[in-house]
Design a protein around this motif. Structure first.
Motif, mmCIF file in Angstrom:
data_model
loop_
_atom_site.group_PDB
_atom_site.id
_atom_site.type_symbol
_atom_site.label_atom_id
_atom_site.label_comp_id
_atom_site.label_asym_id
_atom_site.label_seq_id
_atom_site.Cartn_x
_atom_site.Cartn_y
_atom_site.Cartn_z
ATOM 1 N N CYS A 20 0.339 5.107 -6.584
ATOM 2 C CA CYS A 20 -0.031 5.505 -5.233
ATOM 3 C C CYS A 20 -1.522 5.275 -5.010
ATOM 4 N N ARG A 43 -3.094 -0.076 2.448
ATOM 5 C CA ARG A 43 -1.960 -0.847 2.973
ATOM 6 C C ARG A 43 -1.245 -1.580 1.870
ATOM 7 N N LYS A 44 0.010 -1.886 2.151
ATOM 8 C CA LYS A 44 0.795 -2.734 1.258
ATOM 9 C C LYS A 44 0.625 -4.176 1.718
ATOM 10 N N ASN A 48 5.062 -6.413 0.024
ATOM 11 C CA ASN A 48 5.100 -4.985 -0.314
ATOM 12 C C ASN A 48 5.062 -4.716 -1.817
ATOM 13 N N SER A 49 4.477 -5.638 -2.593
ATOM 14 C CA SER A 49 4.424 -5.465 -4.047
ATOM 15 C C SER A 49 3.037 -5.077 -4.552
ATOM 16 N N ILE A 51 -0.541 -2.706 -3.492
ATOM 17 C CA ILE A 51 -1.188 -1.746 -2.594
ATOM 18 C C ILE A 51 -2.688 -1.959 -2.720
ATOM 19 N N ASP A 107 -0.504 -2.938 -8.629
ATOM 20 C CA ASP A 107 0.899 -3.350 -8.604
ATOM 21 C C ASP A 107 1.583 -2.616 -9.742
ATOM 22 N N GLU A 177 -0.046 5.039 0.430
ATOM 23 C CA GLU A 177 0.972 4.015 0.212
ATOM 24 C C GLU A 177 1.373 4.117 -1.239
ATOM 25 N N LYS A 178 2.647 3.917 -1.519
ATOM 26 C CA LYS A 178 3.087 3.981 -2.907
ATOM 27 C C LYS A 178 4.076 2.882 -3.200
ATOM 28 N N LEU A 179 4.133 2.541 -4.472
ATOM 29 C CA LEU A 179 5.096 1.550 -4.957
ATOM 30 C C LEU A 179 6.196 2.267 -5.710
#
Length: 179
Positions: A20, A43-44, A48-49, A51, A107, A177-179
């Protein structure tokens, strides 16, 4: 117009599935004027891989984010290679050299700090903080990471809340934003 102070960014990576980055929303001009309270500084990007979060001049940071996304495309999403390529360009390009911003990128494999001095730093710990309230947020993230079982997002939010209670250039309008 005076100097803009822009932000506090915190990134935490608990595992490859718990990453995050968050930032506060305040943009301050000079020593006394809050120009914006709900700026989004995370932002991503790249499918979207990845942040990113930035501290510094907002327009410079947008420019860097766009250039970074192009480097990610050139390097097939390889975060480290794209970060090194961006740092090299940032340092050597005459126009980019004057950009005033720092960027944090993450990432599933890496967490990096990218600067205009040509540095790409992978911190020893799985957390990092930058910006006006970065030292406060870093200290909070350090304690929370090492002494709790909180998720990456919970640590990011709490570290930013702590920084906002101390740093006049950081507010509690937090975006993550989180992955």
């Amino acid at each position: 117009m005076g100097q803009f102070h822009a932000t506090t960014i915190v990134a935490v990576r608990r595992s490859e599935n718990d990453i995050c980055i968050g930032g506060d929303g305040q943009v301050t001009m000079g020593e006394k004027t809050i120009m914006k309270q709900k700026a989004k500084k995370v932002r991503k990007i790249y499918k979207n891989s990845v942040i990113t979060g930035f501290a510094g001049s907002v327009s410079d940071a947008f420019t860097l984010t766009e250039k970074f996304e192009k480097k990610l495309e050139e390097h097939a999403g390889n975060l480290k290679r794209a970060a090194v390529a961006l740092a090299q360009t940032w340092r050597s390009d005459r126009a980019m050299r004057n950009l005033e911003a720092l960027m944090v990128a993450a990432d599933k494999e890496s967490l990096l700090l990218i600067s205009g001095n040509g540095e790409v730093i992978e911190p020893d710990e799985d957390f990092i903080a930058i910006g006006s309230g970065g030292n406060y947020a870093y200290a909070a993230a350090n304690a929370l990471f090492k002494h709790t079982d909180m998720s990456a997002e919970e640590i990011v939010r709490e570290a930013l809340n702590i920084a906002s209670s101390i740093c006049v250039y950081t507010n509690d309008n937090i975006s993550v934003e989180k992955l």
